[in-house]
Design an enzyme around this catalytic site. Sequence first.
Site, PDB file in Angstrom:
ATOM      1  N   GLY A  84       0.814  -1.197   0.081  1.00 53.09           N
ATOM      2  CA  GLY A  84      -0.188   0.026   0.043  1.00 53.09           C
ATOM      3  C   GLY A  84       0.867   1.236  -0.032  1.00 53.09           C
ATOM      4  O   GLY A  84       0.488   2.380  -0.644  1.00 53.09           O
ATOM      5  N   ASP A 115       0.103  -1.043  13.381  1.00 54.04           N
ATOM      6  CA  ASP A 115       0.500  -2.287  12.693  1.00 54.04           C
ATOM      7  C   ASP A 115       0.873  -3.424  13.621  1.00 54.04           C
ATOM      8  O   ASP A 115       1.072  -4.702  13.296  1.00 54.04           O
ATOM      9  CB  ASP A 115       1.944  -2.028  11.852  1.00 54.04           C
ATOM     10  CG  ASP A 115       1.467  -1.186  10.508  1.00 54.04           C
ATOM     11  OD1 ASP A 115       0.381  -1.366  10.284  1.00 54.04           O
ATOM     12  OD2 ASP A 115       2.547  -0.728   9.982  1.00 54.04           O
TER      13      ASP A 115
HETATM   14  C1  S3P Z   1       2.585   3.069   6.453  1.00 52.84           C
HETATM   15  C2  S3P Z   1       1.395   3.445   7.178  1.00 52.84           C
HETATM   16  C3  S3P Z   1       0.363   2.846   7.809  1.00 52.84           C
HETATM   17  C4  S3P Z   1       0.864   1.510   8.144  1.00 52.84           C
HETATM   18  C5  S3P Z   1       1.715   0.835   6.958  1.00 52.84           C
HETATM   19  C6  S3P Z   1       2.850   1.617   6.530  1.00 52.84           C
HETATM   20  C7  S3P Z   1       3.393   3.871   5.870  1.00 52.84           C
HETATM   21  O1  S3P Z   1      -0.856   2.811   6.946  1.00 52.84           O
HETATM   22  O2  S3P Z   1      -0.355   0.614   8.412  1.00 52.84           O
HETATM   23  O3  S3P Z   1       1.870  -0.435   7.470  1.00 52.84           O
HETATM   24  O4  S3P Z   1       4.555   3.602   5.647  1.00 52.84           O
HETATM   25  O5  S3P Z   1       3.175   5.062   5.632  1.00 52.84           O
HETATM   26  P1  S3P Z   1      -1.914   3.924   6.693  1.00 52.84           P
HETATM   27  O6  S3P Z   1      -1.252   5.114   6.325  1.00 52.84           O
HETATM   28  O7  S3P Z   1      -2.795   3.295   5.644  1.00 52.84           O
HETATM   29  O8  S3P Z   1      -2.624   3.838   8.079  1.00 52.84           O
END
Ligand code: S3P
Length: 424
Positions: free
Chosen positions: A92, A311
């Site tokens: 993501g 996380d």
């Molecule tokens: C992350 C932000 C978080 C986290 C992901 C990594 C990042 O997600 O859960 O594992 O590196 O910016 P969200 O921004 O969707 O909360």
Amino acid sequence: MVLSPVNGLYGRVDLPSDKSIAHRTMLLAALGDGTSRIVGYPKSADPQSTLACIRQLGIRVDEESEGTLVVHGRGMHGFSTPSEPLDCGNSGTTMRLLAGLLAGQGVAATMIGDASLSSRPMRRILDPLARMGAKISATDGHAPLVIEGGHPLSGMTYTLPMASAQVKSCVLLAGLYADGETTVVEPVATRDHTERMLGVNAVAVGTARHLTVRGGTTLGVRTWRVPRDFSAAAFFLVAGSIVPEGEIRMPQVGLNPTRAALLDVLRAMGADIRVEDEREVGGEPIADLVALPAKLHGVRIDGATVANLIDEIPVLAVAMACAEGVSEVRDAHELRVKETDRIAAVADNLRAMGADIETFDDGFRIVGGKPLVGAPQQARHDHRIAMAAGIASLVAEGETVLDDPAVAAVSFPAFWDTLSTLRV
Ligand code: S3P
């Protein structure tokens, strides 16, 4: 994989480098006007997805020595139009942060991901990027994302509708290219790596943080040193706390306060975790951690704390199942849209082991202290669910069978080997 309980865990764990920070070092190094080095770039699948995308965008990256990458940045507008879709895999962070840069540079590209990533919500970045002037199409708010080239962006003020560092970072990175200023208003503080690395200071307005970047900013070249991942340490902090005997040492772990809330929560539960030799590396606080067995008791977490351990909640749930008394996690709706629905996944796996767990839309409640028994565990293509099940198996009587241990490689390729070297 068949897992069995242990009497104790002893030894030292060399954790992988921080996944969140690694993605950002690669993206920012690519924008520098010249050669940057990244020391400690992880082999984990997610940061490797970012590396592969950056190469597809025409940036040369060489491996100088084990874990040290040399990135030949081509400046703020140096991406070339990729001939193939950019595959973000399971990541993501890759998709959401890179989308901001592609929109900013006006580069036409298609971004794809695996089945999990393709089912995760992308409107959260499509809406703010559209407000800035980007043209991106998606399928019902999901990947593939098709970015049209050549649409200049305008600055804006954007209040984050959810606690998401990925959305914040996407908008800030796009803002580096926008006409005028872009301000992100963050009602709940989330991990602050992007603003630290860009040198952007948060302005406190009431309880919110305001972050402002200016279009036309340029980035220098530098050497980035990536600390070891607190989110990976979390599994061994819980493991070391719940097993009957042992001592697990974890050197050089990142302790950024927007990431390390689990440490305080575990200590509030009675955990015996030592923090030694606190220091700073590359603008991030680090320390050596030591986890020792302890008798845990229940705790409630909600509100702003949740974003700073989001996380870590799958493995925190394991600690809660082992703790005497009632524990509760609330205000954690975001867990529903991670690599899988982590509220459902945690509840199903722990319930199969005999835990007393009730779920809510935004969290769960566990009556802890019931003995866990080995049972089938489903990873649901989610690295943290797989590793949390592995930690629960350490104290579950009998055999635990995990369906997909290999998914741990998304953030921690050596997880299972590391765990087996600690067993006595
Ligand atoms: C992350 C932000 C978080 C986290 C992901 C990594 C990042 O997600 O859960 O594992 O590196 O910016 P969200 O921004 O969707 O909360």
